[in-house]
Design a protein around this motif. Sequence first.
Motif, PDB file in Angstrom:
ATOM      1  N   GLU A 198       1.038  -1.149  -0.042  1.00  0.00           N
ATOM      2  CA  GLU A 198      -0.126   0.138  -0.163  1.00  0.00           C
ATOM      3  C   GLU A 198       0.859   1.719   0.116  1.00  0.00           C
ATOM      4  OE1 GLU A 198      -2.974   0.394   2.843  1.00  0.00           O
ATOM      5  OE2 GLU A 198      -3.786  -1.526   2.633  1.00  0.00           O
ATOM      6  N   LEU A 199       2.091   1.436   0.679  1.00  0.00           N
ATOM      7  CA  LEU A 199       2.631   2.791   0.870  1.00  0.00           C
ATOM      8  C   LEU A 199       3.415   2.705  -0.445  1.00  0.00           C
ATOM      9  CD1 LEU A 199       4.517   2.461   4.603  1.00  0.00           C
ATOM     10  CD2 LEU A 199       2.297   3.773   3.574  1.00  0.00           C
ATOM     11  N   ASP A 200       3.990   1.502  -1.250  1.00  0.00           N
ATOM     12  CA  ASP A 200       4.841   1.785  -2.570  1.00  0.00           C
ATOM     13  C   ASP A 200       3.904   2.495  -3.183  1.00  0.00           C
ATOM     14  OD1 ASP A 200       7.601   0.867  -1.474  1.00  0.00           O
ATOM     15  OD2 ASP A 200       6.919  -1.660  -2.393  1.00  0.00           O
ATOM     16  N   ALA A 201       2.511   2.199  -3.111  1.00  0.00           N
ATOM     17  CA  ALA A 201       1.242   1.863  -3.397  1.00  0.00           C
ATOM     18  C   ALA A 201       1.012   3.733  -3.802  1.00  0.00           C
ATOM     19  CB  ALA A 201       0.213   1.451  -4.641  1.00  0.00           C
ATOM     20  N   ASP A 202       1.424   4.454  -2.326  1.00  0.00           N
ATOM     21  CA  ASP A 202       0.567   6.276  -2.531  1.00  0.00           C
ATOM     22  C   ASP A 202       1.657   6.516  -2.827  1.00  0.00           C
ATOM     23  OD1 ASP A 202      -0.254   8.033  -1.002  1.00  0.00           O
ATOM     24  OD2 ASP A 202      -0.733   6.934   1.040  1.00  0.00           O
ATOM     25  N   GLN A 206      10.256 -15.098   4.670  1.00  0.00           N
ATOM     26  CA  GLN A 206      10.760 -14.193   4.246  1.00  0.00           C
ATOM     27  C   GLN A 206      10.412 -13.261   3.584  1.00  0.00           C
ATOM     28  OE1 GLN A 206      13.367 -17.229   2.201  1.00  0.00           O
ATOM     29  NE2 GLN A 206      14.803 -17.762   4.032  1.00  0.00           N
ATOM     30  N   ALA A 207       9.796 -13.553   2.903  1.00  0.00           N
ATOM     31  CA  ALA A 207       9.314 -12.501   1.456  1.00  0.00           C
ATOM     32  C   ALA A 207       8.299 -11.157   2.972  1.00  0.00           C
ATOM     33  CB  ALA A 207       7.858 -13.387   0.779  1.00  0.00           C
ATOM     34  N   ALA A 208       7.925 -11.715   3.320  1.00  0.00           N
ATOM     35  CA  ALA A 208       7.144 -10.518   4.059  1.00  0.00           C
ATOM     36  C   ALA A 208       8.223  -9.728   4.588  1.00  0.00           C
ATOM     37  CB  ALA A 208       6.799 -10.852   5.512  1.00  0.00           C
ATOM     38  N   VAL A 209       9.631  -9.859   4.823  1.00  0.00           N
ATOM     39  CA  VAL A 209      10.886  -8.633   5.676  1.00  0.00           C
ATOM     40  C   VAL A 209      10.861  -8.703   4.108  1.00  0.00           C
ATOM     41  CG1 VAL A 209      13.320  -8.538   6.333  1.00  0.00           C
ATOM     42  CG2 VAL A 209      10.815 -10.112   7.800  1.00  0.00           C
ATOM     43  N   THR A 210      11.528  -8.898   3.096  1.00  0.00           N
ATOM     44  CA  THR A 210      11.605  -9.139   1.625  1.00  0.00           C
ATOM     45  C   THR A 210      11.063  -7.410   1.089  1.00  0.00           C
ATOM     46  OG1 THR A 210      12.633 -10.866   1.159  1.00  0.00           O
ATOM     47  CG2 THR A 210      12.403  -9.383  -0.791  1.00  0.00           C
ATOM     48  N   ALA A 211      10.027  -7.482   1.379  1.00  0.00           N
ATOM     49  CA  ALA A 211       8.931  -6.562   1.381  1.00  0.00           C
ATOM     50  C   ALA A 211       9.611  -5.380   1.588  1.00  0.00           C
ATOM     51  CB  ALA A 211       7.384  -6.417   1.427  1.00  0.00           C
ATOM     52  N   VAL A 212      10.306  -5.137   2.707  1.00  0.00           N
ATOM     53  CA  VAL A 212      10.770  -3.905   3.420  1.00  0.00           C
ATOM     54  C   VAL A 212      11.917  -3.482   2.422  1.00  0.00           C
ATOM     55  CG1 VAL A 212      11.651  -2.678   5.421  1.00  0.00           C
ATOM     56  CG2 VAL A 212       9.597  -4.260   6.287  1.00  0.00           C
ATOM     57  N   ALA A 213      12.799  -4.825   2.522  1.00  0.00           N
ATOM     58  CA  ALA A 213      14.561  -4.198   1.128  1.00  0.00           C
ATOM     59  C   ALA A 213      13.630  -4.215   0.092  1.00  0.00           C
ATOM     60  CB  ALA A 213      14.766  -5.428   1.569  1.00  0.00           C
ATOM     61  N   ASP A 214      12.615  -4.229  -0.758  1.00  0.00           N
ATOM     62  CA  ASP A 214      12.221  -4.289  -1.482  1.00  0.00           C
ATOM     63  C   ASP A 214      12.028  -2.710  -1.876  1.00  0.00           C
ATOM     64  OD1 ASP A 214      13.889  -6.241  -2.497  1.00  0.00           O
ATOM     65  OD2 ASP A 214      12.003  -7.277  -3.248  1.00  0.00           O
ATOM     66  N   SER A 215      10.721  -2.295  -0.390  1.00  0.00           N
ATOM     67  CA  SER A 215      10.026  -1.061  -1.122  1.00  0.00           C
ATOM     68  C   SER A 215      10.632  -0.223  -1.839  1.00  0.00           C
ATOM     69  CB  SER A 215       9.268  -0.536   0.367  1.00  0.00           C
ATOM     70  OG  SER A 215       9.365   0.484   0.678  1.00  0.00           O
ATOM     71  N   VAL A 216       9.867   0.747  -2.844  1.00  0.00           N
ATOM     72  CA  VAL A 216      10.597   1.664  -3.537  1.00  0.00           C
ATOM     73  C   VAL A 216      10.720   2.820  -3.243  1.00  0.00           C
ATOM     74  CG1 VAL A 216       9.866   0.704  -5.928  1.00  0.00           C
ATOM     75  CG2 VAL A 216       8.467   3.162  -4.290  1.00  0.00           C
ATOM     76  N   LYS A 217      10.417   3.116  -0.740  1.00  0.00           N
ATOM     77  CA  LYS A 217      10.625   4.353  -1.292  1.00  0.00           C
ATOM     78  C   LYS A 217      11.325   3.890   0.174  1.00  0.00           C
ATOM     79  CE  LYS A 217       6.535   5.129  -2.345  1.00  0.00           C
ATOM     80  NZ  LYS A 217       5.529   5.703  -2.586  1.00  0.00           N
ATOM     81  N   PRO A 218      12.476   4.784   0.348  1.00  0.00           N
ATOM     82  CA  PRO A 218      13.261   4.817   1.718  1.00  0.00           C
ATOM     83  C   PRO A 218      12.511   4.477   3.292  1.00  0.00           C
ATOM     84  CG  PRO A 218      14.339   6.672   0.234  1.00  0.00           C
ATOM     85  CD  PRO A 218      12.527   6.466   0.003  1.00  0.00           C
ATOM     86  N   VAL A 219      12.837   2.912   3.824  1.00  0.00           N
ATOM     87  CA  VAL A 219      12.624   3.533   5.410  1.00  0.00           C
ATOM     88  C   VAL A 219      13.858   3.442   6.246  1.00  0.00           C
ATOM     89  CG1 VAL A 219      11.858   1.510   6.323  1.00  0.00           C
ATOM     90  CG2 VAL A 219      12.131   1.239   4.004  1.00  0.00           C
ATOM     91  N   ILE A 220      12.971   4.177   6.848  1.00  0.00           N
ATOM     92  CA  ILE A 220      14.813   4.356   8.322  1.00  0.00           C
ATOM     93  C   ILE A 220      13.889   3.562  10.036  1.00  0.00           C
ATOM     94  CG2 ILE A 220      14.862   5.982   9.936  1.00  0.00           C
ATOM     95  CD1 ILE A 220      14.232   7.886   7.389  1.00  0.00           C
ATOM     96  N   ALA A 221      14.512   2.732   9.948  1.00  0.00           N
ATOM     97  CA  ALA A 221      13.905   2.147  11.826  1.00  0.00           C
ATOM     98  C   ALA A 221      14.524   2.584  12.406  1.00  0.00           C
ATOM     99  CB  ALA A 221      14.694   0.916  11.226  1.00  0.00           C
ATOM    100  N   ALA A 222      13.682   3.111  13.452  1.00  0.00           N
ATOM    101  CA  ALA A 222      13.809   4.225  14.548  1.00  0.00           C
ATOM    102  C   ALA A 222      13.615   3.148  16.006  1.00  0.00           C
ATOM    103  CB  ALA A 222      12.964   5.327  14.835  1.00  0.00           C
ATOM    104  N   VAL A 223      14.829   2.287  16.763  1.00  0.00           N
ATOM    105  CA  VAL A 223      14.961   1.113  17.393  1.00  0.00           C
ATOM    106  C   VAL A 223      14.920   2.011  18.526  1.00  0.00           C
ATOM    107  CG1 VAL A 223      16.376  -0.733  17.675  1.00  0.00           C
ATOM    108  CG2 VAL A 223      16.035  -0.476  15.812  1.00  0.00           C
ATOM    109  N   SER A 224      14.063   1.137  19.812  1.00  0.00           N
ATOM    110  CA  SER A 224      14.307   1.309  21.245  1.00  0.00           C
ATOM    111  C   SER A 224      14.831   0.167  21.834  1.00  0.00           C
ATOM    112  CB  SER A 224      13.181   2.515  21.953  1.00  0.00           C
ATOM    113  OG  SER A 224      13.857   3.822  20.862  1.00  0.00           O
TER     114      SER A 224
END
Length: 273
Positions: free
Chosen positions: A43-47, A99-117
């Motif tokens: 959905e995010l890739d299509a938005d 694996q495919a679920a996590v690969t969807a994050v890696a393959d997203s066309v939008k840059p992804v920033i992880a904020a970890v606590s």
Amino acid sequence: MTDWKAFTVEIADHVAQVTLTGPGKGNAMGPDFWRELPLIFAELDADDEVRAVVLTGAGEHFSYGLDLPAMSPLFGPLLGDKALAAPRTAFLRDIRRLQAAVTAVADSVKPVIAAVSGWCIGGGLDLIAAADIRLASADALFSLREAKVAIVADIGSLHRLPGIIGEGHLRELAYTGKDIDAARAERIGLVNDVYPDRDAVLAAAHELAREIAANPPLVVQGVKDVLDQPKAGRVADGLRYVSTWNAAFLPSEDITEAIQAVFEKRPPAFRGK
């Protein structure tokens, strides 16, 4: 957007915040997580309004990783002495679905920033390894813990982290299952920067996301595509190999002992069988 069970999604100023919410303790990754994650990123890739994504966890921790009690049905058919071709084939399909679920994050066309606590364990580390950029709060703790529960990590850490932290650091984390703090994570390049607390790291992630979003979106997506191209085939081949390896060799007395020890809240006693 859709109402999700394991996430919330908020969009403002061309930035989407995707927040892990559980329902397991510590945002553990149960069936809803694995089902919803690829749908959210599709959905995010299509938005076209979304130009960058901030990925974080609700509450004190990013994620405790795989929700073993909730996901135990995946392992059940492999335990004991009846793990023949049919259950192994089903397990192979299940690994590749995760694996495919996590690969969807890696393959997203939008840059992804992880904020970890807080804690980022096992599957949590797989997830942030699929992000483009990782930031942490000072209380963050990271662990590639699968070896401690008699599993070869198979969702992406072993394949994506060499390019992030290097072979030596990865092998140390994967062989030992040890925990490392945010200071060491920064030293080895797992995270770009460390901030005082959860609020500060989340604010920094949004500031960076807005800075990215201010640039021409198609150019940013093109840069990501070009940077990802050299490693895409290597990661895909590695994921197929480890899924096949685990379908063949994961059934063992040790994994039965590991799962029982989790439920009984005691240290496991591994025998190499």
